[in-house]
Design an enzyme around this catalytic site. Structure first.
Site, short mmCIF file in Angstrom:
data_model
loop_
_atom_site.label_atom_id
_atom_site.label_comp_id
_atom_site.label_asym_id
_atom_site.label_seq_id
_atom_site.Cartn_x
_atom_site.Cartn_y
_atom_site.Cartn_z
N ASP A 30 51.40 18.47 65.20
CA ASP A 30 50.11 18.94 64.70
C ASP A 30 49.10 17.81 64.86
O ASP A 30 49.45 16.63 64.67
CB ASP A 30 50.20 19.36 63.23
CG ASP A 30 49.09 20.31 62.83
OD1 ASP A 30 49.37 21.51 62.64
OD2 ASP A 30 47.93 19.86 62.72
N THR A 86 44.89 31.80 65.49
CA THR A 86 44.08 32.71 66.31
C THR A 86 43.17 33.51 65.39
O THR A 86 43.31 34.73 65.25
CB THR A 86 44.97 33.67 67.13
OG1 THR A 86 45.86 34.37 66.24
CG2 THR A 86 45.79 32.90 68.16
N THR A 122 49.95 35.15 67.25
CA THR A 122 49.59 36.53 67.53
C THR A 122 48.40 36.54 68.48
O THR A 122 47.32 36.04 68.15
CB THR A 122 49.23 37.27 66.23
OG1 THR A 122 50.36 37.24 65.35
CG2 THR A 122 48.85 38.72 66.52
N ARG A 154 56.77 38.03 56.74
CA ARG A 154 55.98 38.40 55.56
C ARG A 154 55.83 37.18 54.67
O ARG A 154 56.83 36.54 54.32
CB ARG A 154 56.66 39.51 54.77
CG ARG A 154 56.80 40.83 55.50
CD ARG A 154 57.75 41.74 54.72
NE ARG A 154 59.08 41.14 54.63
CZ ARG A 154 59.99 41.48 53.71
NH1 ARG A 154 59.71 42.38 52.79
NH2 ARG A 154 61.18 40.90 53.71
N GLU A 155 54.60 36.87 54.32
CA GLU A 155 54.41 35.75 53.40
C GLU A 155 55.12 36.06 52.09
O GLU A 155 55.01 37.15 51.55
CB GLU A 155 52.92 35.50 53.18
CG GLU A 155 52.21 35.01 54.43
CD GLU A 155 50.80 34.57 54.16
OE1 GLU A 155 50.55 33.92 53.12
OE2 GLU A 155 49.93 34.88 54.98
N ASN A 211 51.29 45.88 63.12
CA ASN A 211 50.41 45.56 62.00
C ASN A 211 49.36 46.63 61.78
O ASN A 211 49.01 46.95 60.63
CB ASN A 211 49.75 44.20 62.23
CG ASN A 211 50.65 43.04 61.85
OD1 ASN A 211 51.73 43.24 61.29
ND2 ASN A 211 50.24 41.84 62.17
N ALA A 255 49.73 52.18 46.32
CA ALA A 255 48.28 52.23 46.23
C ALA A 255 47.75 51.00 45.52
O ALA A 255 48.39 50.46 44.62
CB ALA A 255 47.84 53.49 45.48
N CYS A 263 47.05 38.37 58.51
CA CYS A 263 47.42 39.18 59.68
C CYS A 263 46.65 40.49 59.79
O CYS A 263 45.93 40.71 60.77
CB CYS A 263 48.92 39.46 59.65
SG CYS A 263 49.95 38.00 59.89
#
Length: 447
Positions: A30, A86, A122, A154-155, A211, A255, A263
């Site tokens: 990084d 992205t 992505t 999935r976070e 997604n 709901a 994402c």
């Protein structure tokens, strides 16, 4: 195998740590020097259950290292994963691919032998073609293959998703690259996880299509919740009833205040843009984006209605800020739109979230951040549950009610039943289910 991951954000860090746990030798690169210094000290830049121990254990074993030095990390690698951001590009909603293309240029300059370059980020359809063109331009004699390998993490459950995936999608035409990728994921064969080999462009589209479909599913049940409120039905029972159909399934039918996160918002926008650019508009996805945006502001109106039609000079206590529990991610969180809308109408906001308050403090102005769920309700005129953290599921309503100015609860995640809340003297408002007020109106209409 020797694997290098460019980008140590959510996807890169989780992927790198899991690959190392498979027994591969992984270097996470990084350009953010401060982030790398923190990681080398064992400090996580994100909150993800189990990640800290996974990183520390593999770093201690020598299988996982962190550095800012790109060239030697790429030169020694069999596989280089591009896992940079992205984000949505300002103005048109298209994915900003500048970080991906910069990474490709750096890889091209550094690779010295056959290298499989994998887009883990992505990216829209055709990005792999451009990455390949850039690599060839930078290193005309280079020996490489470009592969698409989208993530489906999935976070809050990313490690389990990586190690026990529904599928591993690999977009590749080069036979050597296919063999290398099969070896990278060979440890998953113990769990019988399917490697699904497709063309590169198909792989890129699978992530966006998946997604978008899930976002559509969430938006559908939210609109059904509005209809349930209008006719006196229970959206949770509706969701269960249709979810029993194996063709539909029960997941993503809860709901609430709309989807958010890193994402769904940006991926649906990018897919819409890609479809328009190719003269193949996706009307359902376009509508999903619009309905979801409107949904968040509508939840603020629900809070205002529960407060008698006005929140001016009233204190509204908010429980939950992150877009979902078990993460510190505030990106596109419904709480942001809801709080802003309430502030626009003159409300004073106090809030508590187990992990998201530091990030939220940079995004929200004029909010009082509190120490816990009981501190936040002091002298409040209403309590609003926005994110369904487990610790909010067993609140002491007598204690909460005693601290509040008015006993009003707006449960935007339907984690309570109206009878258990109303017996403590609360006026209860939920999503898509008859509350005390709604039942009264229905009884009057029936009479």
């Amino acid at each position: 195998m020797r694997i290098t991951v460019l980008g140590s954000g959510y996807v890169g860090l989780v992927s790198g740590a899991c690959f190392a746990d498979f027994g591969h030798f992984v270097t996470c690169v990084d350009l953010d020097k401060a982030k790398i210094e923190r990681l080398n000290k064992g400090e996580m830049p994100i909150f993800e259950p189990g990640l800290e121990d996974l990183v520390r254990n593999n770093a201690k074993a020598g299988r996982l290292v962190f550095t800012t030095e790109i060239e030697p990390s790429v030169a020694d690698a069999d596989v280089v994963f591009i896992a940079v951001g992205t984000p949505s590009r300002r103005g048109d909603g298209h994915a900003d691919l500048s970080y991906v293309y910069d990474a490709a240029r750096m890889i091209g300059r550094a690779m010295t032998s056959f290298t499989v370059v994998v887009t883990k980020s992505t990216v829209p359809v055709g990005t792999g073609d451009e990455v390949e063109r850039i690599l060839r331009q930078v290193n005309p004699a280079g020996d490489f293959a470009v592969v698409s390998n989208p993530e489906f993490l999935r976070e809050g459950a990313a490690i389990a998703d990586f190690k026990i995936p529904d599928r591993v999608v690999i977009g590749a035409e080069d036979e050597r690259a296919k063999r290398v990728m099969a070896e990278v994921y060979r440890p998953l064969s113990l769990n019988a996880s399917p490697l699904f080999f497709v063309s590169r462009r198909t792989s890129e589209l699978i992530k966006y299509a998946g997604n978008a479909f899930l976002a559509l599913k969430i938006t559908f049940i939210n609109e059904m919740a509005d209809l349930c409120e209008a006719v006196g039905a229970n959206v949770q029972d509706v969701a269960r009833g249709i979810g029993m159909d194996k063709r539909i399934g029960s997941k993503f039918l809860n709901a609430g205040p709309g989807y958010g996160g890193s994402c769904f918002p940006k991926d649906t926008l990018a897919l819409v843009k890609t479809a328009r650019d190719n003269d193949s508009p996706l009307s359902l996805v376009e509508t999903t984006v619009t309905v979801n945006d409107n949904r968040k502001r509508a939840m603020a109106r629900k809070v205002i209605a529960a407060c008698g039609g006005s929140v001016r000079d009233k204190k509204i206590a908010v429980l939950g800020l992150t877009f979902k529990p078990n993460t510190d991610d505030m990106r596109e969180a419904p709480a942001l739109s809801i709080i802003q809308a309430l502030q626009d109408k003159g409300a004073r906001i106090a809030a508590f979230d187990p992990e998201g308050m530091e990030a939220a403090s940079h995004l929200l102005q004029g909010v009082e951040f509190c120490d816990d769920a009981y501190d936040v309700v002091s002298d409040a005129d209403a309590l609003v549950i926005v994110t369904e953290w487990n610790q909010f599921r067993s609140l002491d309503f007598e204690r909460i009610g005693a601290a509040m100015r008015h006993r009003v609860l707006v449960d935007l995640r339907n984690i309570y039943r109206y009878d258990e809340v109303e017996r403590h003297g609360f006026e209860y408002t939920c999503v898509g289910r008859p509350s005390g007020v709604a039942r009264g109106h229905l009884l009057e209409a029936a009479e």
